[in-house]
Design a protein around this motif. Structure first.
Motif, short mmCIF file in Angstrom:
data_model
loop_
_atom_site.label_atom_id
_atom_site.label_comp_id
_atom_site.label_asym_id
_atom_site.label_seq_id
_atom_site.Cartn_x
_atom_site.Cartn_y
_atom_site.Cartn_z
N ALA A 90 -76.83 -51.45 -5.45
CA ALA A 90 -77.08 -51.59 -6.88
C ALA A 90 -77.06 -53.07 -7.23
O ALA A 90 -76.20 -53.81 -6.76
CB ALA A 90 -76.04 -50.83 -7.70
N VAL A 91 -78.01 -53.47 -8.04
CA VAL A 91 -78.02 -54.83 -8.58
C VAL A 91 -77.58 -54.70 -10.03
O VAL A 91 -78.21 -53.99 -10.82
CB VAL A 91 -79.42 -55.47 -8.48
N ARG A 92 -76.47 -55.35 -10.34
CA ARG A 92 -75.93 -55.27 -11.70
C ARG A 92 -76.11 -56.62 -12.40
O ARG A 92 -76.70 -57.53 -11.83
CB ARG A 92 -74.46 -54.85 -11.65
N GLU A 93 -75.58 -56.76 -13.59
CA GLU A 93 -75.75 -57.99 -14.38
C GLU A 93 -75.15 -59.22 -13.70
O GLU A 93 -75.71 -60.30 -13.78
CB GLU A 93 -75.08 -57.83 -15.74
N LYS A 94 -74.02 -59.04 -13.04
CA LYS A 94 -73.31 -60.19 -12.50
C LYS A 94 -73.06 -60.13 -10.99
O LYS A 94 -72.52 -61.06 -10.41
CB LYS A 94 -71.96 -60.35 -13.21
N ASP A 95 -73.47 -59.03 -10.35
CA ASP A 95 -73.21 -58.91 -8.91
C ASP A 95 -74.17 -57.92 -8.25
O ASP A 95 -74.96 -57.28 -8.93
CB ASP A 95 -71.76 -58.48 -8.66
N ILE A 96 -74.08 -57.86 -6.95
CA ILE A 96 -74.83 -56.89 -6.17
C ILE A 96 -73.83 -56.11 -5.34
O ILE A 96 -72.85 -56.67 -4.84
CB ILE A 96 -75.92 -57.57 -5.30
N LEU A 97 -74.07 -54.82 -5.20
CA LEU A 97 -73.10 -53.91 -4.57
C LEU A 97 -73.81 -53.14 -3.46
O LEU A 97 -74.96 -52.74 -3.61
CB LEU A 97 -72.61 -52.97 -5.66
N TYR A 98 -73.13 -52.96 -2.32
CA TYR A 98 -73.69 -52.18 -1.20
C TYR A 98 -72.58 -51.29 -0.65
O TYR A 98 -71.47 -51.74 -0.41
CB TYR A 98 -74.21 -53.10 -0.10
N THR A 99 -72.91 -50.01 -0.45
CA THR A 99 -71.96 -49.04 0.08
C THR A 99 -72.52 -48.42 1.34
O THR A 99 -73.71 -48.10 1.41
CB THR A 99 -71.69 -47.93 -0.97
N SER A 100 -71.65 -48.25 2.34
CA SER A 100 -72.05 -47.59 3.59
C SER A 100 -70.81 -46.97 4.23
O SER A 100 -69.69 -47.23 3.82
CB SER A 100 -72.69 -48.60 4.55
N GLY A 101 -71.05 -46.16 5.26
CA GLY A 101 -69.95 -45.57 6.02
C GLY A 101 -69.86 -44.07 5.81
O GLY A 101 -70.31 -43.55 4.78
N ILE A 102 -69.30 -43.40 6.81
CA ILE A 102 -69.11 -41.96 6.68
C ILE A 102 -67.63 -41.59 6.80
O ILE A 102 -67.11 -40.87 5.98
CB ILE A 102 -69.94 -41.16 7.71
N ILE A 103 -66.98 -42.12 7.79
CA ILE A 103 -65.55 -41.84 7.94
C ILE A 103 -64.75 -42.79 7.07
O ILE A 103 -63.91 -42.37 6.28
CB ILE A 103 -65.13 -41.95 9.42
N ALA A 104 -65.05 -44.06 7.19
CA ALA A 104 -64.42 -45.08 6.34
C ALA A 104 -65.51 -45.66 5.45
O ALA A 104 -66.41 -46.33 5.93
CB ALA A 104 -63.79 -46.17 7.20
N LEU A 105 -65.44 -45.36 4.17
CA LEU A 105 -66.44 -45.84 3.22
C LEU A 105 -66.19 -47.31 2.93
O LEU A 105 -65.06 -47.71 2.63
CB LEU A 105 -66.37 -45.02 1.93
#
Length: 171
Positions: A90-105
């Motif tokens: 996700a690109v937000r107003e002040k940052d960019i966020l990335y999520t990954s992982g299955i066992i440990a998110l």
């Protein structure tokens, strides 16, 4: 001179990154992942076959090694598929966020103010599918870097331009 304060922050009132609507990776990126998995499995199969042909002691495991190989291949496929479904950005107003992982998110949030350099890579197989990988380098060194694969190339270019604009305005 201002007086120093260090008040406690109510953590329940902070924004929750889990509530952010993530953009999933492009579905064509699964094809790129499959190609990479099959190349790896082909090389592994060639190595096991060579071992069975050249090593007389390994022939005793003629049925065990292929069985282990098949179980390993199926598990690898299942884990990568589950991993693919959990990735998003996700690109937000002040940052960019990335999520990954299955066992440990794993969730990485990079504020625009920390970004130093942005690169857009197109690997051989990604280019075939019109995809790219956005690489964001931060002031924190390699531990703060963020790599987001599987973004449609036009979208990745737009995000890169937006991020470049944001970091140029911060200067």
């Amino acid at each position: 001179m201002t007086e120093f304060t260090n008040e406690t922050i109510d953590t329940d009132s902070l924004p929750k990154c889990e509530e952010v609507q993530l953009t999933p990776l492009n579905s064509k990126y699964w094809n790129v992942m499959l190609i990479n998995i099959f190349i790896f499995l082909f090389i592994l199969a060639a190595g096991l076959t060579t071992l069975l042909i050249l090593n007389a002691n390994a022939r005793a495991y003629l049925y065990v090694l292929p069985g282990i190989y098949i179980v390993f291949a199926v598990l690898l496929f299942i884990l990568y598929r589950a991993s693919f479904k959990k990735r998003g950005f996700a690109v937000r107003e002040k940052d960019i966020l990335y999520t990954s992982g299955i066992i440990a998110l794993s969730t990485t949030i990079v504020p625009f103010s920390r970004i130093q350099h942005i690169a857009l890579d197109e690997g051989l197989f990604s280019r075939i599918y019109g995809l790219g990988e956005l690489k964001i380098f931060t002031a924190g060194g390699s531990s703060g870097s963020l790599h987001i694969p599987g973004i449609e190339i036009d979208n990745a270019k737009s995000i890169k331009e937006l991020l470049m604009k944001q970091i140029n305005e911060a200067d």
